[in-house]
Design a protein around this motif. Structure first.
Motif, PDB file in Angstrom:
ATOM      1  N   ASP A   1       0.827  -1.207   0.000  1.00 51.19           N
ATOM      2  CA  ASP A   1       0.000   0.000   0.000  1.00 51.19           C
ATOM      3  C   ASP A   1       0.865   1.263   0.000  1.00 51.19           C
ATOM      4  O   ASP A   1       0.612   2.199  -0.763  1.00 51.19           O
ATOM      5  N   SER A   2       1.886   1.293   0.854  1.00 49.84           N
ATOM      6  CA  SER A   2       2.760   2.468   0.892  1.00 49.84           C
ATOM      7  C   SER A   2       3.572   2.594  -0.396  1.00 49.84           C
ATOM      8  O   SER A   2       3.849   3.700  -0.856  1.00 49.84           O
ATOM      9  N   LEU A   3       3.930   1.452  -1.000  1.00 48.89           N
ATOM     10  CA  LEU A   3       4.667   1.507  -2.262  1.00 48.89           C
ATOM     11  C   LEU A   3       3.803   2.099  -3.365  1.00 48.89           C
ATOM     12  O   LEU A   3       4.288   2.870  -4.207  1.00 48.89           O
ATOM     13  N   LEU A   4       2.528   1.756  -3.385  1.00 50.88           N
ATOM     14  CA  LEU A   4       1.619   2.353  -4.363  1.00 50.88           C
ATOM     15  C   LEU A   4       1.632   3.876  -4.264  1.00 50.88           C
ATOM     16  O   LEU A   4       1.684   4.584  -5.272  1.00 50.88           O
ATOM     17  N   LYS A   5       1.587   4.390  -3.046  1.00 48.86           N
ATOM     18  CA  LYS A   5       1.599   5.832  -2.835  1.00 48.86           C
ATOM     19  C   LYS A   5       2.931   6.441  -3.278  1.00 48.86           C
ATOM     20  O   LYS A   5       2.969   7.498  -3.921  1.00 48.86           O
TER      21      LYS A   5
ATOM     22  N   LEU B   1      -5.114  -0.852  -7.886  1.00 50.17           N
ATOM     23  CA  LEU B   1      -5.300  -2.229  -7.442  1.00 50.17           C
ATOM     24  C   LEU B   1      -6.492  -2.274  -6.504  1.00 50.17           C
ATOM     25  O   LEU B   1      -6.387  -1.945  -5.325  1.00 50.17           O
ATOM     26  N   PRO B   2      -7.650  -2.689  -6.976  1.00 55.09           N
ATOM     27  CA  PRO B   2      -8.862  -2.651  -6.148  1.00 55.09           C
ATOM     28  C   PRO B   2      -8.808  -3.526  -4.917  1.00 55.09           C
ATOM     29  O   PRO B   2      -9.491  -3.270  -3.937  1.00 55.09           O
ATOM     30  N   ASN B   3      -7.968  -4.574  -4.942  1.00 54.90           N
ATOM     31  CA  ASN B   3      -7.942  -5.492  -3.800  1.00 54.90           C
ATOM     32  C   ASN B   3      -6.878  -5.151  -2.780  1.00 54.90           C
ATOM     33  O   ASN B   3      -6.672  -5.877  -1.825  1.00 54.90           O
ATOM     34  N   ILE B   4      -6.097  -4.078  -3.019  1.00 60.00           N
ATOM     35  CA  ILE B   4      -5.041  -3.703  -2.062  1.00 60.00           C
ATOM     36  C   ILE B   4      -5.601  -2.756  -1.016  1.00 60.00           C
ATOM     37  O   ILE B   4      -6.340  -1.875  -1.315  1.00 60.00           O
TER      38      ILE B   4
ATOM     39  N   ASN C   1       1.123   5.629 -11.662  1.00 59.57           N
ATOM     40  CA  ASN C   1      -0.169   5.423 -11.010  1.00 59.57           C
ATOM     41  C   ASN C   1      -0.682   4.014 -11.303  1.00 59.57           C
ATOM     42  O   ASN C   1      -0.836   3.621 -12.458  1.00 59.57           O
ATOM     43  N   VAL C   2      -0.910   3.266 -10.239  1.00 65.21           N
ATOM     44  CA  VAL C   2      -1.357   1.886 -10.352  1.00 65.21           C
ATOM     45  C   VAL C   2      -2.648   1.729  -9.552  1.00 65.21           C
ATOM     46  O   VAL C   2      -2.737   2.175  -8.408  1.00 65.21           O
TER      47      VAL C   2
END
Length: 229
Positions: free
Chosen positions: A211-215, A226-229, A223-224
């Motif tokens: 989650d923090s990596l996505l940010k 991921l609905p299940n994250i 920008n990625v």
């Protein structure tokens, strides 16, 4: 079966892995053998597809994959890690090598959200490489988790002979890829490894969780969703 003749294999692998934590497919995937080759610009067709940047460089253990070293191995031998490191690996006692391999293999799993993240980045045509200090047992990770579906095992210290955070290792990576350091994003759970990446000009991200990596990636314009994250 109790096996003693393969002790050198375990000692070298355990020493390399322990060193990684106290400091923490083949080398070049055939489909990517040409990545690091420098081409004469005059010979490149004007309509050659543009390479998608940045190149993503991922540490593996405790960044993509759970590392079983400090929990599963002591449980297998039924003794504390301190005793294993100080006595067992150097006193020539026999052990079940195949059983140990099975124990380690069973401990490998994707960290939460990371397979989905890699799958999405790969589907979006990002170029992704492993950049790891893990010993030759990385092949067991590949056998079980098939990371090569999303990345290439391009930079493995057990084959290159260099380890993070040696700056020369990072510079060799950049040279092989044929890009500028600023064209690389390096992701690792160890601050010292990230610090070195930043010092040689890469963009470095300290991994905590998916989650923090996505940010962090979104702050770099990656920008990625991921609905299940």
């Amino acid at each position: 079966m109790m096996i003693g003749t393969n002790r050198a294999f375990l000692m070298s692998s355990a020493a390399a892995t322990a060193a990684m934590h106290t400091s923490k497919a083949e080398l070049f995937n055939p489909k990517l053998n040409s990545i690091g080759k420098k081409h004469d610009r005059a010979s490149v067709s004007y309509d050659a597809p543009k390479r998608k940047l940045p190149v993503l460089l991922f540490d593996v253990m405790d960044t993509i994959v759970r590392d079983p070293f400090y929990q599963d191995i002591p449980a297998f031998f039924r003794m504390p890690m301190k005793e294993l490191l100080e006595k067992f690996f150097i006193d020539k006692r026999e052990f079940d090598l195949e059983g140990l391999k099975d124990c380690i293999r069973s401990g490998y799993s994707y960290l939460d959200g990371m397979q989905e993240l890699l799958r999405t980045l790969s589907a979006d045509n990002f170029e992704i490489h492993a950049f790891t200090n893990y010993p030759i047992w990385y092949k067991m990770i590949e056998d079980k988790l098939k990371l090569s579906a999303y990345l290439s095992w391009t930079f493995c210290s057990c084959i290159t002979g260099k380890r993070k955070p040696d700056p020369e290792f990072y510079l060799e990576v950049v040279e092989h890829l044929g890009v500028e350091p600023c064209d690389c994003v390096f992701i690792d759970d160890r601050p010292s490894n990230v610090k070195c990446a930043i010092e040689i000009g890469m963009r470095g991200l300290r991994f905590e969780n998916a989650d923090s990596l996505l940010k962090d990636l979104s702050h770099l314009g990656i920008n990625v969703s991921l609905p299940n994250i």
